[in-house]
Design an enzyme around this catalytic site. Sequence first.
Site, PDB file in Angstrom:
ATOM      1  N   SER A 143      34.029  39.566  31.985  1.00  0.00           N
ATOM      2  CA  SER A 143      34.000  40.966  31.536  1.00  0.00           C
ATOM      3  C   SER A 143      32.693  41.147  30.771  1.00  0.00           C
ATOM      4  O   SER A 143      32.077  40.167  30.337  1.00  0.00           O
ATOM      5  CB  SER A 143      35.178  41.199  30.580  1.00  0.00           C
ATOM      6  OG  SER A 143      35.006  42.381  29.832  1.00  0.00           O
ATOM      7  N   TYR A 156      41.076  39.189  23.470  1.00  0.00           N
ATOM      8  CA  TYR A 156      40.501  39.342  24.816  1.00  0.00           C
ATOM      9  C   TYR A 156      39.045  38.858  24.836  1.00  0.00           C
ATOM     10  O   TYR A 156      38.636  38.097  25.708  1.00  0.00           O
ATOM     11  CB  TYR A 156      40.589  40.809  25.225  1.00  0.00           C
ATOM     12  CG  TYR A 156      40.113  41.121  26.624  1.00  0.00           C
ATOM     13  CD1 TYR A 156      40.879  40.789  27.727  1.00  0.00           C
ATOM     14  CD2 TYR A 156      38.904  41.787  26.847  1.00  0.00           C
ATOM     15  CE1 TYR A 156      40.459  41.100  29.023  1.00  0.00           C
ATOM     16  CE2 TYR A 156      38.470  42.102  28.127  1.00  0.00           C
ATOM     17  CZ  TYR A 156      39.252  41.761  29.211  1.00  0.00           C
ATOM     18  OH  TYR A 156      38.833  42.063  30.487  1.00  0.00           O
TER      19      TYR A 156
HETATM   20  P1  NAI Z   1      45.157  44.128  37.138  1.00  0.00           P
HETATM   21  O1  NAI Z   1      46.248  44.106  36.123  1.00  0.00           O
HETATM   22  O2  NAI Z   1      45.055  45.314  38.038  1.00  0.00           O
HETATM   23  O3  NAI Z   1      45.198  42.803  38.030  1.00  0.00           O
HETATM   24  C1  NAI Z   1      45.386  41.538  37.459  1.00  0.00           C
HETATM   25  C2  NAI Z   1      46.448  40.775  38.225  1.00  0.00           C
HETATM   26  O4  NAI Z   1      46.596  39.488  37.608  1.00  0.00           O
HETATM   27  C3  NAI Z   1      47.806  41.456  38.219  1.00  0.00           C
HETATM   28  O5  NAI Z   1      48.285  41.714  39.533  1.00  0.00           O
HETATM   29  C4  NAI Z   1      48.706  40.450  37.495  1.00  0.00           C
HETATM   30  O6  NAI Z   1      50.025  40.400  38.020  1.00  0.00           O
HETATM   31  C5  NAI Z   1      47.960  39.145  37.710  1.00  0.00           C
HETATM   32  N1  NAI Z   1      48.377  38.147  36.721  1.00  0.00           N
HETATM   33  C6  NAI Z   1      48.637  38.331  35.405  1.00  0.00           C
HETATM   34  N2  NAI Z   1      49.077  37.204  34.843  1.00  0.00           N
HETATM   35  C7  NAI Z   1      49.090  36.251  35.829  1.00  0.00           C
HETATM   36  C8  NAI Z   1      49.471  34.882  35.862  1.00  0.00           C
HETATM   37  N3  NAI Z   1      49.942  34.259  34.770  1.00  0.00           N
HETATM   38  N4  NAI Z   1      49.349  34.215  37.034  1.00  0.00           N
HETATM   39  C9  NAI Z   1      48.900  34.866  38.148  1.00  0.00           C
HETATM   40  N5  NAI Z   1      48.550  36.172  38.180  1.00  0.00           N
HETATM   41  C10 NAI Z   1      48.640  36.858  37.021  1.00  0.00           C
HETATM   42  O7  NAI Z   1      43.816  43.964  36.287  1.00  0.00           O
HETATM   43  P2  NAI Z   1      42.281  43.908  36.755  1.00  0.00           P
HETATM   44  O8  NAI Z   1      41.588  44.951  35.998  1.00  0.00           O
HETATM   45  O9  NAI Z   1      42.172  43.866  38.216  1.00  0.00           O
HETATM   46  O10 NAI Z   1      41.869  42.507  36.140  1.00  0.00           O
HETATM   47  C11 NAI Z   1      41.248  41.480  36.900  1.00  0.00           C
HETATM   48  C12 NAI Z   1      40.186  40.826  36.043  1.00  0.00           C
HETATM   49  O11 NAI Z   1      39.149  41.752  35.775  1.00  0.00           O
HETATM   50  C13 NAI Z   1      40.701  40.311  34.698  1.00  0.00           C
HETATM   51  O12 NAI Z   1      40.189  39.010  34.470  1.00  0.00           O
HETATM   52  C14 NAI Z   1      40.117  41.315  33.714  1.00  0.00           C
HETATM   53  O13 NAI Z   1      39.918  40.741  32.440  1.00  0.00           O
HETATM   54  C15 NAI Z   1      38.815  41.650  34.403  1.00  0.00           C
HETATM   55  N6  NAI Z   1      38.216  42.888  33.943  1.00  0.00           N
HETATM   56  C16 NAI Z   1      38.842  44.098  34.141  1.00  0.00           C
HETATM   57  C17 NAI Z   1      38.263  45.259  33.661  1.00  0.00           C
HETATM   58  C18 NAI Z   1      38.880  46.610  33.850  1.00  0.00           C
HETATM   59  O14 NAI Z   1      38.354  47.598  33.311  1.00  0.00           O
HETATM   60  N7  NAI Z   1      39.958  46.727  34.639  1.00  0.00           N
HETATM   61  C19 NAI Z   1      36.976  45.231  32.929  1.00  0.00           C
HETATM   62  C20 NAI Z   1      36.402  43.910  32.811  1.00  0.00           C
HETATM   63  C21 NAI Z   1      37.006  42.800  33.291  1.00  0.00           C
END
Ligand code: NAI
Length: 293
Positions: A143, A156
């Site tokens: 991030s 975070y």
């Molecule tokens: P999201 O919530 O849409 O997707 C993340 C997925 O990870 C979810 O489907 C969830 O079920 C899964 N997950 C959570 N815990 C888990 C576990 N213990 N084992 C396996 N899967 C698990 O969120 P997003 O935004 O797609 O996040 C993906 C990455 O992007 C993360 O690392 C987040 O920190 C990073 N990120 C997101 C930003 C945003 O604005 N959405 C900004 C910067 C970084």
Amino acid sequence: MTAISGKLAFVTGGASGVGLGQAKALLRRGARVVIADIMQDRLDAVCAEFEAAGTPVVAVRLDLTDLDAYRGVVDAVEAEYGPIQLLFNTAGVSQFGPLQAATMDDWRWQIDVNLYGTIHALQVFLPRMLERGDDNHIIVTASMSAFLSLPGCGIYTATKMAQRGLTESLAWDLEGTNIHVSLLCPGAVNTNIHQSLRARPAHLKDTGFYTGTEEDEARLKAVIEHGMEPERLAGYVMEAVEANRFYILPYPEFRAPLEDLQAEVMGALARPEDDPEYEMRISKGVPGGSDKQ
Ligand code: NAI
């Protein structure tokens, strides 16, 4: 140049958001895709979508905080579909609030998923990728919080800065091997991260922050809903993988804050003329210089 077409890719968090965007972009480039996620309902829904579009994926339920389960899932996938050569370490969770309100469960949950999830990925994939000697690429999604801290984002930020540190170290350690490494640092992305708490395990439920009510989710969604769409972000990632670029930083709005931070740090950093022992340390080879910096 890392070829994507024809390779088997493993995308953690692949049932939603950034990971789902990566899965779609990978399919468009001719990769075969395994999506791994803890939420079975999401896996089922996106699997049906991919099936209907004529581009099926392999979906596996995985809690990446469990190292043995992680290894078991990857063993089973590779036994059936062959070696995984592209690892997208994408899954992550967030919950915000001041550090003085944080419980140990708040700390453990985010560290377990964001940091130990990444560490487990390395434990599972590095030995087998190195042993096979073929062409591999590991992409860690951190991030912009890996560079910049904000109030109320302490846990975070700690996990994301740690992810950056370990991924930069990984790139050093794997230099000259058959594994390339990239670090993706997004700003806001329009995903389901506002629903992170839905994946929080019951044994870590004691929180000093918010609890994930509808109002909480709406408030958090408002922060990211005008963020980049995941498929657009994934386009930058695919280009960087193909070009073997380490940093993937497609958010120009962070130029100014990063320049300010760099200026502040450089302003605080001592100059050679300030320290009478500087020349001695350099002549003795004390660490400090690096041809990568
Ligand atoms: P999201 O919530 O849409 O997707 C993340 C997925 O990870 C979810 O489907 C969830 O079920 C899964 N997950 C959570 N815990 C888990 C576990 N213990 N084992 C396996 N899967 C698990 O969120 P997003 O935004 O797609 O996040 C993906 C990455 O992007 C993360 O690392 C987040 O920190 C990073 N990120 C997101 C930003 C945003 O604005 N959405 C900004 C910067 C970084």
